[in-house]
Design an enzyme around this catalytic site. Structure first.
Site, PDB file in Angstrom:
ATOM      1  N   CYS A 186       0.826  -1.206   0.000  1.00 40.47           N
ATOM      2  CA  CYS A 186       0.000   0.000   0.000  1.00 40.47           C
ATOM      3  C   CYS A 186       0.867   1.265   0.000  1.00 40.47           C
ATOM      4  CB  CYS A 186      -0.874   0.014   1.235  1.00 40.47           C
ATOM      5  SG  CYS A 186      -1.877  -1.451   1.378  1.00 40.47           S
TER       6      CYS A 186
ATOM      7  N   ARG B  58       5.313   0.149  -6.175  1.00 43.88           N
ATOM      8  CA  ARG B  58       5.259  -0.680  -4.969  1.00 43.88           C
ATOM      9  C   ARG B  58       4.302  -1.855  -5.131  1.00 43.88           C
ATOM     10  NH1 ARG B  58       6.576   2.349  -0.033  1.00 43.88           N
ATOM     11  NH2 ARG B  58       5.052   1.071   1.031  1.00 43.88           N
TER      12      ARG B  58
ATOM     13  N   TRP C  45      -2.890  -2.732  -1.621  1.00 46.56           N
ATOM     14  CA  TRP C  45      -2.437  -4.082  -1.993  1.00 46.56           C
ATOM     15  C   TRP C  45      -3.153  -5.000  -1.015  1.00 46.56           C
ATOM     16  CZ3 TRP C  45       0.798  -7.983   0.181  1.00 46.56           C
ATOM     17  CH2 TRP C  45       1.367  -8.865  -0.731  1.00 46.56           C
TER      18      TRP C  45
ATOM     19  N   ASN D 237      -1.850   2.260   5.926  1.00 47.89           N
ATOM     20  CA  ASN D 237      -0.954   1.163   5.537  1.00 47.89           C
ATOM     21  C   ASN D 237      -0.678   0.331   6.778  1.00 47.89           C
ATOM     22  OD1 ASN D 237      -0.737   2.280   3.034  1.00 47.89           O
ATOM     23  ND2 ASN D 237       1.449   2.750   3.165  1.00 47.89           N
ATOM     24  N   GLY D 238      -0.557  -0.980   6.613  1.00 39.50           N
ATOM     25  CA  GLY D 238      -0.251  -1.838   7.757  1.00 39.50           C
ATOM     26  C   GLY D 238      -1.395  -2.804   7.996  1.00 39.50           C
TER      27      GLY D 238
ATOM     28  N   GLU E 269      19.956 -16.336  -6.551  1.00 38.44           N
ATOM     29  CA  GLU E 269      19.424 -15.044  -6.994  1.00 38.44           C
ATOM     30  C   GLU E 269      19.003 -15.107  -8.470  1.00 38.44           C
ATOM     31  OE1 GLU E 269      18.288 -12.581  -5.676  1.00 38.44           O
ATOM     32  OE2 GLU E 269      18.371 -10.966  -7.128  1.00 38.44           O
TER      33      GLU E 269
ATOM     34  N   LYS F 170      15.206 -14.237  -9.549  1.00 37.77           N
ATOM     35  CA  LYS F 170      14.914 -13.188 -10.530  1.00 37.77           C
ATOM     36  C   LYS F 170      14.059 -13.744 -11.657  1.00 37.77           C
ATOM     37  CE  LYS F 170      15.623 -10.462  -9.013  1.00 37.77           C
ATOM     38  NZ  LYS F 170      15.973  -9.812  -7.789  1.00 37.77           N
TER      39      LYS F 170
ATOM     40  N   GLU G  94      10.455 -14.520 -10.475  1.00 38.68           N
ATOM     41  CA  GLU G  94       9.723 -13.292 -10.146  1.00 38.68           C
ATOM     42  C   GLU G  94       9.122 -12.614 -11.367  1.00 38.68           C
ATOM     43  OE1 GLU G  94      12.722 -10.915  -8.069  1.00 38.68           O
ATOM     44  OE2 GLU G  94      11.147 -10.178  -6.764  1.00 38.68           O
TER      45      GLU G  94
ATOM     46  N   HIS H  99      21.455 -35.403  -4.880  1.00 42.39           N
ATOM     47  CA  HIS H  99      20.700 -35.837  -3.700  1.00 42.39           C
ATOM     48  C   HIS H  99      19.196 -35.666  -3.887  1.00 42.39           C
ATOM     49  CE1 HIS H  99      24.426 -36.479  -1.605  1.00 42.39           C
ATOM     50  NE2 HIS H  99      24.809 -35.250  -1.936  1.00 42.39           N
TER      51      HIS H  99
ATOM     52  N   LYS I 251       7.043  -4.061  -3.967  1.00 40.93           N
ATOM     53  CA  LYS I 251       8.440  -3.644  -3.810  1.00 40.93           C
ATOM     54  C   LYS I 251       8.882  -3.676  -2.362  1.00 40.93           C
ATOM     55  CE  LYS I 251      12.358  -2.055  -5.202  1.00 40.93           C
ATOM     56  NZ  LYS I 251      13.187  -3.059  -5.882  1.00 40.93           N
TER      57      LYS I 251
HETATM   58  O1  M6R Z   1      13.543  -4.399   0.961  1.00 40.16           O
HETATM   59  P1  M6R Z   1      14.131  -5.742   1.261  1.00 40.16           P
HETATM   60  O2  M6R Z   1      15.497  -5.897   0.713  1.00 40.16           O
HETATM   61  O3  M6R Z   1      14.077  -6.088   2.709  1.00 40.16           O
HETATM   62  O4  M6R Z   1      13.191  -6.770   0.508  1.00 40.16           O
HETATM   63  C1  M6R Z   1      13.308  -8.137   0.700  1.00 40.16           C
HETATM   64  C2  M6R Z   1      12.549  -8.901  -0.364  1.00 40.16           C
HETATM   65  O5  M6R Z   1      11.185  -8.626  -0.272  1.00 40.16           O
HETATM   66  C3  M6R Z   1      13.044  -8.547  -1.757  1.00 40.16           C
HETATM   67  O6  M6R Z   1      14.402  -8.756  -1.900  1.00 40.16           O
HETATM   68  C4  M6R Z   1      12.284  -9.355  -2.822  1.00 40.16           C
HETATM   69  O7  M6R Z   1      12.684 -10.685  -2.776  1.00 40.16           O
HETATM   70  C5  M6R Z   1      12.542  -8.720  -4.187  1.00 40.16           C
HETATM   71  N1  M6R Z   1      11.332  -8.662  -4.916  1.00 40.16           N
HETATM   72  C6  M6R Z   1      13.573  -9.403  -4.973  1.00 40.16           C
HETATM   73  O8  M6R Z   1      13.683  -8.982  -6.280  1.00 40.16           O
END
Ligand code: M6R
Length: 609
Positions: free
Chosen positions: A2, A27, A72, A96-97, A482, A486, A489, A505, A604
């Site tokens: 949000c 976001r 959101w 928000n929250g 990573e 990526k 995602e 394994h 985000k």
């Molecule tokens: O703001 P942060 O680094 O704490 O966020 C952690 C994760 O939410 C963040 O890295 C998420 O995995 C990203 N979307 C990765 O691209």
């Protein structure tokens, strides 16, 4: 997640609110809304994009005070009735929250005759505020809000308007970011400074358990007992241009291309090649404390957690400190064995990840010293940690972290070298080699970017794959993790990141000729080992894409495609390989026509548990 915006001044509120909400689109959100004071409070909201919200606001809507929100969904589906603002006769609230005791409050308010229009937790705030102002006393908006937040359990950033006090906007915060922007005859509220960049760079960060009022010329901040709090404004260094696309098709592509600069900015002024030292003035650890350190615990989520795995290897190798890496969302519910002579390192680009913040609070309760590595000045984590090491990557708008990840790696190299020198684990010469290597990284990344066409071709070739595997050993294991994160995602392809030695394994059972396997095979002491793992998957007919050094002439014999990186110090190659994998994901998602900057279901900054 949000987003909140608010405006009060002498301008036209609607376009200012809409513009600010647009800056928060990155976001992630599913619905949006605004309330404007136009003689009375007028509220417009919709389950949909900001463009659609704009279309339902009548063109002649006047008013120079308003609040807005991007939602959101957490409580209740993404439907118009659940979008914010939420109203209770003459009161409008954005939040928000998460309000954890909302069901209990809802029951009480329903018994008092309040009718609920939505399935959200936020609506209880609007009705409770109304009750606390009108129900049992004649409180002002500020007093009513003070009483209200005392009854809330959970997290909140709130902005509220009241039609009988039209010249003010009230706010409150606990465990969810909120900032006030200072203009000339106009002031603002926002959950994220990016929303304010078009209007002002002067901001005041609001802390937990603070409430206050924003008026066109002044800002008042109070604690919950009503004591005045005075706080100097801070100046944000980020520019508006940095938060815009600058001709790139997507923010993600722009941010990948910014890495030569973002890395340079992160290490600027800290490295001395001559002396083999890394100076981190922001580190509030005395030399004797550094020497006494027995253990470090890295706490993070998602991409930041992947950076943390590399951090573990670096702290152990360069500083001789036993290091554990914990997933923040699990750490908070485990029974960690920690003590005062230990260090907690929280990695979070946003500085607002709820799980990471909660985990850091829990570790602080054991007396551990804490360091935060974050990209956002003034974010909540900076107030929860003893020392803050900023990455200087600039605003990252794409949901998929790219430049903040490589900047985190640089911060971790610097921290490991600094601690390692202070503890006498590495010599000045060893540090010098690394420092020279770090300084070469921006130019080497530029080289990768200049020849990205080969990566694009590879991405297109395998874009229709159903599954992908990413494998690496030791320092390249977090790179594999990573790379897989990526890809899944932004392209929605199922991808697994694996320690290459673990394949046999179990996961080897999934390898077929249809499964591309990306092997990070840069030169180093595990190179021969990864070659064996490549042979294992080739024997199961997989297509292997290797990430390998420019000067590796052998690799082509074993794999189907080679994506090249400039040769570097073994410890530093993860930075270069990561850039290759970011481009591979980007071009795969592009070929599949995915929503690259705003992938489905993701946000985000994850400010809820
Ligand atoms: O703001 P942060 O680094 O704490 O966020 C952690 C994760 O939410 C963040 O890295 C998420 O995995 C990203 N979307 C990765 O691209």
């Amino acid at each position: 997640m949000c987003g909140i915006v608010g405006y009060i001044g002498d301008g036209h509120a609607v376009p200012i609110l809409i513009d600010s909400l647009r800056m928060l689109e990155y976001r992630g959100y599913d619905s949006a809304g605004v309330t404007v004071f136009n003689g009375s409070l007028e509220t417009y909201k919709i389950a949909g994009r900001i463009k659609e919200l704009e279309n339902i606001i009548p063109e002649n809507t006047k008013g120079s005070i308003g609040i807005g929100h991007t939602r959101w969904a957490t409580h209740g589906k993404p439907e118009t009735k659940n979008a914010h603002p939420h109203i209770s006769s003459g009161i409008s609230v954005v939040h928000n929250g998460i309000i954890e005791n909302y069901l209990e409050l809802k029951e009480r308010l329903t018994d008092l005759g309040y009718e609920f229009q939505s399935d959200t937790d936020t609506e209880v705030i609007a009705h409770l505020l109304h009750f606390n102002m009108n129900g049992n006393s004649n409180n002002s908006l500020l007093d009513g809000l003070a009483e209200t937040v005392k009854e809330l359990k959970g997290s909140y950033a709130i902005a509220a308007l009241y039609d009988k006090e039209p010249g003010i906007m009230a706010f409150a915060r606990k465990d969810s970011p909120l900032v006030v922007g200072l203009g000339n005859g106009s002031n603002y509220t926002a959950s994220d400074v990016t929303a304010l960049l078009k209007h002002t760079k002067k901001v005041i960060f609001i802390n937990d358990d603070e409430i206050g009022l924003v008026k066109p010329e002044t800002v008042e901040i109070y604690d919950l007992e009503g004591h005045t709090i005075s706080r100097d404004p801070e100046t944000i260094e980020w520019t508006l241009e940095a938060a815009e696309k600058a001709g790139y098709e997507h923010f993600m592509l722009k941010e990948i291309h910014e890495q030569p600069t973002s890395i340079q900015d992160t290490f600027a002024g800290k490295l001395s090649e001559l002396e083999g030292t890394v100076t981190l003035k922001e580190l509030y650890l005395k030399p004797e404390e550094i020497k006494r350190l027995r253990r470090a615990t890295i706490i993070a989520c998602g991409t930041s957690w992947n950076a943390g795995i590399l951090g573990k290897y670096l702290f152990e190798k360069l500083a001789g400190i036993h290091t554990d890496v914990e997933t923040a969302s699990e750490f908070r519910y485990s029974n960690p064995v920690l003590c005062g002579e230990e260090l907690t390192i929280a990695i979070t680009q946003s500085g607002e990840t709820a799980d990471t913040l909660a985990a850091v609070r829990s570790s602080s309760s054991y007396g551990c010293r804490s360091i935060a590595i974050t990209n956002v000045v003034g974010s909540t984590i900076t107030r929860e940690s003893d020392s803050v090491l900023y990455t200087r990557a600039g605003p990252e708008i794409g949901v998929a972290a790219t430049k903040t990840f490589t900047a985190q790696l640089i911060a971790l190299y610097m921290l490991a070298i600094n601690l390692g020198r202070a503890r006498g684990v590495i010599s000045a010469n060893e540090a010098k080699d690394l420092i020279v290597g770090i300084k070469r990284l921006p130019g080497q990344i530029q080289k990768i970017l200049n020849r990205k066409e080969a990566i694009k071709e590879c991405a297109i070739q395998f874009a229709e794959s159903r599954d992908y595997f990413f494998i690496g050993r030791y320092l390249n294991f977090p790179v594999a993790l990573e790379g897989a994160l990526k890809l899944k995602e932004i392209s929605y392809i199922h991808a697994e990141g694996y320690a290459a030695g673990e394949l046999k394994h179990g996961p080897l059972a999934l390898i077929t000729e249809e499964t591309p396997v990306v092997a990070i095979a840069t030169k180093g002491h595990t190179y021969e080992k990864i070659l064996s793992n490549i042979k294992e998957v080739k024997a199961r007919d997989a297509t292997v894409i290797a990430v390998a050094d420019d000067d590796d002439t052998e690799i082509e014999k074993y794999v189907d495609v080679v994506l090249r990186v400039p040769s570097s110090h073994e410890l530093l190659s993860p930075v270069l390989s990561s850039v290759v994998l970011q481009l591979l994901s980007y071009y795969t998602a592009l070929a599949k026509g995915c929503s690259i900057d705003k992938p489905r279901n993701l946000a985000k900054s994850v400010t809820v548990e």
